[in-house]
Design a protein around this motif. Structure first.
Motif, PDB file in Angstrom:
ATOM      1  N   TYR A  95       0.834  -1.197   0.000  1.00  0.00           N
ATOM      2  CA  TYR A  95       0.000   0.000   0.000  1.00  0.00           C
ATOM      3  C   TYR A  95       0.874   1.255   0.000  1.00  0.00           C
ATOM      4  O   TYR A  95       1.887   1.326   0.706  1.00  0.00           O
ATOM      5  CB  TYR A  95      -0.884   0.040   1.239  1.00  0.00           C
ATOM      6  CG  TYR A  95      -1.889  -1.077   1.320  1.00  0.00           C
ATOM      7  CD1 TYR A  95      -1.571  -2.261   1.973  1.00  0.00           C
ATOM      8  CD2 TYR A  95      -3.155  -0.948   0.752  1.00  0.00           C
ATOM      9  CE1 TYR A  95      -2.494  -3.298   2.057  1.00  0.00           C
ATOM     10  CE2 TYR A  95      -4.084  -1.975   0.830  1.00  0.00           C
ATOM     11  CZ  TYR A  95      -3.739  -3.145   1.483  1.00  0.00           C
ATOM     12  OH  TYR A  95      -4.658  -4.170   1.565  1.00  0.00           O
ATOM     13  N   CYS A  96       0.414   2.236  -0.743  1.00  0.00           N
ATOM     14  CA  CYS A  96       1.049   3.547  -0.761  1.00  0.00           C
ATOM     15  C   CYS A  96       0.171   4.502   0.047  1.00  0.00           C
ATOM     16  O   CYS A  96      -1.062   4.445  -0.042  1.00  0.00           O
ATOM     17  CB  CYS A  96       1.166   4.017  -2.209  1.00  0.00           C
ATOM     18  SG  CYS A  96       1.677   5.705  -2.408  1.00  0.00           S
ATOM     19  N   ALA A  97       0.811   5.357   0.830  1.00  0.00           N
ATOM     20  CA  ALA A  97       0.069   6.330   1.629  1.00  0.00           C
ATOM     21  C   ALA A  97       0.761   7.678   1.551  1.00  0.00           C
ATOM     22  O   ALA A  97       1.985   7.755   1.396  1.00  0.00           O
ATOM     23  CB  ALA A  97      -0.017   5.859   3.077  1.00  0.00           C
ATOM     24  N   ALA A  98      -0.028   8.733   1.694  1.00  0.00           N
ATOM     25  CA  ALA A  98       0.522  10.088   1.596  1.00  0.00           C
ATOM     26  C   ALA A  98      -0.057  10.960   2.699  1.00  0.00           C
ATOM     27  O   ALA A  98      -1.186  10.754   3.157  1.00  0.00           O
ATOM     28  CB  ALA A  98       0.209  10.694   0.232  1.00  0.00           C
ATOM     29  N   ALA A 112      -0.691   5.597  11.222  1.00  0.00           N
ATOM     30  CA  ALA A 112      -1.702   6.530  11.724  1.00  0.00           C
ATOM     31  C   ALA A 112      -1.403   7.974  11.308  1.00  0.00           C
ATOM     32  O   ALA A 112      -2.284   8.835  11.361  1.00  0.00           O
ATOM     33  CB  ALA A 112      -1.799   6.449  13.235  1.00  0.00           C
ATOM     34  N   ASP A 113      -0.179   8.255  10.891  1.00  0.00           N
ATOM     35  CA  ASP A 113       0.201   9.606  10.462  1.00  0.00           C
ATOM     36  C   ASP A 113      -0.216   9.907   9.029  1.00  0.00           C
ATOM     37  O   ASP A 113      -0.104  11.042   8.585  1.00  0.00           O
ATOM     38  CB  ASP A 113       1.707   9.797  10.586  1.00  0.00           C
ATOM     39  CG  ASP A 113       2.171   9.880  12.030  1.00  0.00           C
ATOM     40  OD1 ASP A 113       3.276   9.403  12.327  1.00  0.00           O
ATOM     41  OD2 ASP A 113       1.400  10.406  12.864  1.00  0.00           O
ATOM     42  N   TYR A 114      -0.666   8.891   8.304  1.00  0.00           N
ATOM     43  CA  TYR A 114      -1.015   9.071   6.901  1.00  0.00           C
ATOM     44  C   TYR A 114      -2.520   9.251   6.710  1.00  0.00           C
ATOM     45  O   TYR A 114      -3.317   8.545   7.309  1.00  0.00           O
ATOM     46  CB  TYR A 114      -0.526   7.883   6.073  1.00  0.00           C
ATOM     47  CG  TYR A 114       0.972   7.895   5.899  1.00  0.00           C
ATOM     48  CD1 TYR A 114       1.810   7.303   6.836  1.00  0.00           C
ATOM     49  CD2 TYR A 114       1.555   8.548   4.808  1.00  0.00           C
ATOM     50  CE1 TYR A 114       3.194   7.339   6.680  1.00  0.00           C
ATOM     51  CE2 TYR A 114       2.926   8.583   4.650  1.00  0.00           C
ATOM     52  CZ  TYR A 114       3.738   7.971   5.595  1.00  0.00           C
ATOM     53  OH  TYR A 114       5.103   8.024   5.437  1.00  0.00           O
ATOM     54  N   ASP A 115      -2.878  10.208   5.866  1.00  0.00           N
ATOM     55  CA  ASP A 115      -4.285  10.545   5.652  1.00  0.00           C
ATOM     56  C   ASP A 115      -4.881   9.916   4.393  1.00  0.00           C
ATOM     57  O   ASP A 115      -6.091   9.745   4.314  1.00  0.00           O
ATOM     58  CB  ASP A 115      -4.435  12.066   5.557  1.00  0.00           C
ATOM     59  CG  ASP A 115      -4.045  12.755   6.854  1.00  0.00           C
ATOM     60  OD1 ASP A 115      -3.315  13.756   6.800  1.00  0.00           O
ATOM     61  OD2 ASP A 115      -4.479  12.275   7.923  1.00  0.00           O
ATOM     62  N   TYR A 116      -4.042   9.641   3.415  1.00  0.00           N
ATOM     63  CA  TYR A 116      -4.547   9.180   2.125  1.00  0.00           C
ATOM     64  C   TYR A 116      -3.886   7.847   1.769  1.00  0.00           C
ATOM     65  O   TYR A 116      -2.648   7.749   1.791  1.00  0.00           O
ATOM     66  CB  TYR A 116      -4.264  10.222   1.030  1.00  0.00           C
ATOM     67  CG  TYR A 116      -4.760  11.593   1.404  1.00  0.00           C
ATOM     68  CD1 TYR A 116      -3.880  12.571   1.863  1.00  0.00           C
ATOM     69  CD2 TYR A 116      -6.113  11.908   1.314  1.00  0.00           C
ATOM     70  CE1 TYR A 116      -4.328  13.814   2.222  1.00  0.00           C
ATOM     71  CE2 TYR A 116      -6.569  13.166   1.671  1.00  0.00           C
ATOM     72  CZ  TYR A 116      -5.675  14.111   2.134  1.00  0.00           C
ATOM     73  OH  TYR A 116      -6.132  15.350   2.490  1.00  0.00           O
ATOM     74  N   TRP A 117      -4.709   6.881   1.416  1.00  0.00           N
ATOM     75  CA  TRP A 117      -4.234   5.530   1.135  1.00  0.00           C
ATOM     76  C   TRP A 117      -4.718   5.044  -0.223  1.00  0.00           C
ATOM     77  O   TRP A 117      -5.839   5.343  -0.643  1.00  0.00           O
ATOM     78  CB  TRP A 117      -4.746   4.558   2.202  1.00  0.00           C
ATOM     79  CG  TRP A 117      -4.097   4.752   3.540  1.00  0.00           C
ATOM     80  CD1 TRP A 117      -4.428   5.674   4.485  1.00  0.00           C
ATOM     81  CD2 TRP A 117      -2.995   4.017   4.067  1.00  0.00           C
ATOM     82  NE1 TRP A 117      -3.594   5.551   5.577  1.00  0.00           N
ATOM     83  CE2 TRP A 117      -2.716   4.542   5.342  1.00  0.00           C
ATOM     84  CE3 TRP A 117      -2.223   2.961   3.588  1.00  0.00           C
ATOM     85  CZ2 TRP A 117      -1.680   4.046   6.152  1.00  0.00           C
ATOM     86  CZ3 TRP A 117      -1.214   2.457   4.391  1.00  0.00           C
ATOM     87  CH2 TRP A 117      -0.941   3.003   5.654  1.00  0.00           C
ATOM     88  N   GLY A 118      -3.868   4.265  -0.877  1.00  0.00           N
ATOM     89  CA  GLY A 118      -4.266   3.610  -2.109  1.00  0.00           C
ATOM     90  C   GLY A 118      -4.945   2.279  -1.804  1.00  0.00           C
ATOM     91  O   GLY A 118      -5.066   1.875  -0.642  1.00  0.00           O
ATOM     92  N   GLN A 119      -5.364   1.596  -2.857  1.00  0.00           N
ATOM     93  CA  GLN A 119      -6.078   0.329  -2.722  1.00  0.00           C
ATOM     94  C   GLN A 119      -5.139  -0.862  -2.603  1.00  0.00           C
ATOM     95  O   GLN A 119      -5.577  -1.961  -2.236  1.00  0.00           O
ATOM     96  CB  GLN A 119      -7.017   0.136  -3.906  1.00  0.00           C
ATOM     97  CG  GLN A 119      -8.148   1.156  -3.952  1.00  0.00           C
ATOM     98  CD  GLN A 119      -9.013   1.080  -2.724  1.00  0.00           C
ATOM     99  OE1 GLN A 119      -9.529   0.023  -2.354  1.00  0.00           O
ATOM    100  NE2 GLN A 119      -9.205   2.222  -2.045  1.00  0.00           N
TER     101      GLN A 119
END
Length: 127
Positions: A95-98, A112-119
């Motif tokens: 998973y990629c997160a931003a 928990a610090d990441y707001d946006y996640w890929g599928q």
């Protein structure tokens, strides 16, 4: 706001290489730290690697250090994870997160610090 989309997963033999990509459209993509995480069946999601907005700072989990390389091309709004010397234990959904950086050119390792996640994209390594 960005929406990460992963690509590039697949099946590879042990010892092989694979590169997964994370495309995240957004005019201020360089303001976002990006992280890669993975989750194997029956296991918790774990941190793999992270990169700061400029790409100048990176951090790796001990389990992938020396084998994986995270990089980014802000002109293409894309972050890459080059995976070499793959092992069967690397098999997982990646998973990629931003997230927007709170501090100058920072990175984060806590999911928990990441707001946006890929599928997610599946990576399978055969022995």
């Amino acid at each position: 706001q960005v929406q990460p989309v992963e690509s590039g997963g697949g099946l590879v033999q042990a010892g092989g290489s694979l590169r997964v990509s994370c495309a995240a459209s957004g005019r201020t993509f360089s303001s976002y730290s990006v992280g890669w995480f993975r989750q194997a069946p029956g296991k918790e999601r774990e941190f793999v690697a992270a990169i700061s907005g400029s790409g100048g700072n990176t951090y790796y989990a001990d389990s992938v250090k020396g084998r994986f390389t995270i990089s980014r091309d802000n002109a293409k709004d894309t972050v890459y994870l080059q995976m070499n010397s793959l092992k069967p234990e690397d098999t997982a959904t990646y998973y990629c997160a931003a997230t927007l950086m709170e501090y100058s050119d920072s990175y984060y390792i806590n999911p928990a610090d990441y707001d946006y996640w890929g599928q997610g994209t599946q990576v399978s390594v055969s022995s």
